[in-house]
Design an enzyme around this catalytic site. Structure first.
Site, PDB file in Angstrom:
ATOM      1  N   HIS A 189       0.818  -1.213   0.000  1.00 40.64           N
ATOM      2  CA  HIS A 189       0.000   0.000   0.000  1.00 40.64           C
ATOM      3  C   HIS A 189       0.856   1.270   0.000  1.00 40.64           C
ATOM      4  CE1 HIS A 189       0.386  -0.097   4.528  1.00 40.64           C
ATOM      5  NE2 HIS A 189       0.345   1.217   4.377  1.00 40.64           N
ATOM      6  N   ASP A 229      -0.059  -7.536   1.248  1.00 36.76           N
ATOM      7  CA  ASP A 229       0.462  -6.185   1.449  1.00 36.76           C
ATOM      8  C   ASP A 229       1.986  -6.125   1.541  1.00 36.76           C
ATOM      9  OD1 ASP A 229       0.202  -3.477   1.629  1.00 36.76           O
ATOM     10  OD2 ASP A 229      -0.180  -3.440   3.786  1.00 36.76           O
ATOM     11  N   SER A 300       4.679   2.007   8.003  1.00 34.48           N
ATOM     12  CA  SER A 300       4.298   0.906   7.113  1.00 34.48           C
ATOM     13  C   SER A 300       5.488   0.377   6.329  1.00 34.48           C
ATOM     14  CB  SER A 300       3.222   1.377   6.131  1.00 34.48           C
ATOM     15  OG  SER A 300       2.046   1.739   6.800  1.00 34.48           O
TER      16      SER A 300
END
Length: 541
Positions: A189, A229, A300
């Protein structure tokens, strides 16, 4: 992000809806009768179309094996071997291995004549694979030194206009090196805009080294996996430190972990606490870990490490509306998909076309019970039926649904595997099954390709029986699966429902059904309800 939407769905159903639909599909696949000569001729025609257009020779071979026509089988074997030779010539050993394993499952008689053996292919696939090579980085003397192996991911999206003003548009994330040649890992992402074919805007990918926050180094995405992801990125740089991949199987609730990243752009940030849980079902392909180390937007893609610096998980910080709920992707998932990421492009996961849960017998886990089979899917064509219990995949024992997910993650889409299943009191059977590409949202495909009475079982957990042939959509509930949306909403066997409307969100990730019912657990009062469900349940496989 898909994870954020899934959690939001469980909290409320006030999403922007579209695509109103309340129609049964025009055609639902039925089993092929190979004893019918006209049917056989039509199937042979379709098999040859798969070969002639070079669409999918492996699928053609599998369908020919079901048909069991010697001439068609020979044509398919020749086409698949030709495809294998082409992959070898182009040094695409990842796809060559996929072909080899498929031929092995079908007991191809000339397997030994292929140019490379199974062991040779495995060696070729892994010999340059980042993350599995020994490095000379050595072990840092203290935890703070691990930071030198991390980076800040910087996606420059140009300028965005809001209220007539221009602003710098960028995405910031984290990553970590897994090889001396500059390969690093981050979240999908974080770099999604770079690889999105629908994105026609300006995007440039850069990294910033931990010890040089001023210079941006150009980087490129090698492979990406939106389902778990993860993404593999390459930069022309030799890192000071390369991380070793550990094993999250060694982690348990309460174990100490550290997270490294760039929360809200604050580079070289290290936080540490404990593992809060190991079995959160936020992904469609497996469980993730819950951690209480402080992470925020920008973390992230950063590593979750133990005190020895081994990567145990990868942080993803995409759930901004739920402060304190932080999650990480087990490193086993990364190790399973690294060959596919390194092969390049989008990673496709396999799909049998089933829905099910762990089967228990006298309190013991004994396999995965098939509770739904999508018409026309690989499982359907292979005659796997509702009630069958999967106990092995390519010789690997399956006792729980998590076992099945782990085994499937290691398999390649567009290949053939062998499944062993038990049916009632019969002796377990083995069957060769083709692995199709998993749909982005399997539940939507199921709703579109099966009748409502059947499709509501995997989507909401209730099997319906039509009680009216009119357009009123009246049904009675035949049974309800424990722990399902229908069960948690208080539905019981024989409850009547009349569907009024069916809607989906814009991305076809969620389904919303409004209906009238007389719920037994609510005293048979006339009530109107709306049920919502994710169309990418973890229990589709």
């Amino acid at each position: 992000m898909r994870i954020r939407k899934l959690i939001s769905l469980s909290a409320c159903c006030f999403l922007v809806l579209s695509c109103t639909s309340l129609k049964e599909p025009k055609n639902v696949f039925s089993d092929i009768d190979y004893t019918n000569e006209d049917v056989r001729k039509e199937e042979i025609k379709r098999i040859h179309e798969l070969i002639d257009k070079n669409q999918n020779p492996v699928q053609a071979l599998w369908r020919a094996s079901l048909l069991n026509d010697s001439d068609t089988l020979k044509t398919c074997y020749d086409a698949v071997v030709k495809s294998y030779d082409s992959y070898i010539e182009n040094e695409d050993f990842f796809d060559a291995r996929r072909i080899f394993s498929s031929l092995k499952v079908l007991n191809y008689s000339d397997l030994g004549s292929l140019s490379k053996s199974e062991n040779e292919l495995e060696k070729k696939v892994s010999e340059k694979l980042p993350g599995f090579q020994k490095t000379s980085s050595g072990g840092p003397k203290k935890v703070s030194e691990f930071i030198s192996g991390t980076v800040t991911i910087w996606v420059d999206k140009g300028i965005k206009i809001e209220n007539g003003m221009g602003y710098a548009d960028r995405v910031i994330g984290s990553g970590f090196f897994i090889s001396k040649s500059g390969y690093l890992i981050t979240n999908h992402h974080v770099i999604a805009d770079v690889v999105d074919p629908k994105n026609e805007g300006y995007t440039r990918l850069y990294i910033k080294l931990a010890d040089d926050s001023e210079n941006r180094i150009p980087a490129k995405v090698i492979g990406w996996d939106s389902d778990i992801d993860l993404a593999l990125v390459k930069a022309e740089v030799e890192p000071k430190y390369v991380f070793s991949l550990g094993s999250s199987e060694d982690l348990d609730v309460g174990d100490k972990i550290y997270a490294i990243g760039s929360p809200i752009g604050l580079e070289r940030t290290l936080t540490g606490r404990i593992v809060s849980a190991t079995d959160r079902k936020l992904f469609s392909l497996g469980n993730v870990m819950q951690i209480d180390a402080a992470v925020n937007s920008g973390n992230s893609g950063g590593p979750c490490i133990d005190e020895n610096g081994n990567v145990q998980a990868i942080v993803f910080a995409g759930i901004l509306d739920y402060s304190g709920l932080n999650f990480a992707i087990p490193v086993e998932y990364l190790k399973s998909v690294l060959p596919a990421l390194y092969a390049g492009g989008k990673v496709n996961h396999p799909w049998l076309g089933c829905f099910g849960h762990t089967k228990k017998d006298a309190g013991k886990d004994v396999g995965v019970e098939v509770q739904y089979v999508f018409p026309g899917s690989s499982a359907s064509r292979a005659h796997i039926k509702i009630g069958d219990v999967i106990v092995e995949v390519d010789g690997t024992k399956i006792t729980t649904f998590e076992d099945l997910q782990s085994a499937m993650m290691k398999k390649s889409a567009k290949s053939i595997i062998e499944i062993k299943y038990a049916r009632g009191e019969e002796e377990p059977q083995k069957v060769a099954v083709y692995l199709a590409v998993r749909p982005e949202n399997p539940g939507y495909n199921i709703y579109s390709g099966d009748i409502i009475a059947n499709s509501f079982l995997p989507i909401f957990g209730m099997k319906l029986i039509p009680v009216s042939t009119s357009s009123n959509k009246k049904y009675s509930i035949e049974y309800v699966l424990k722990g399902s949306v229908a069960d948690e909403s208080g539905f019981s066997e024989s409850d009547p429902i009349q569907i009024r409307d069916i809607q989906f969100d814009d991305d076809k990730t969620a389904m919303f059904v409004s209906f009238d019912t007389k719920n037994r657990k609510k005293g048979y009062l006339d009530i109107s309800m709306v049920l919502s469900a994710s169309l990418n349940s973890p229990y589709y496989f």
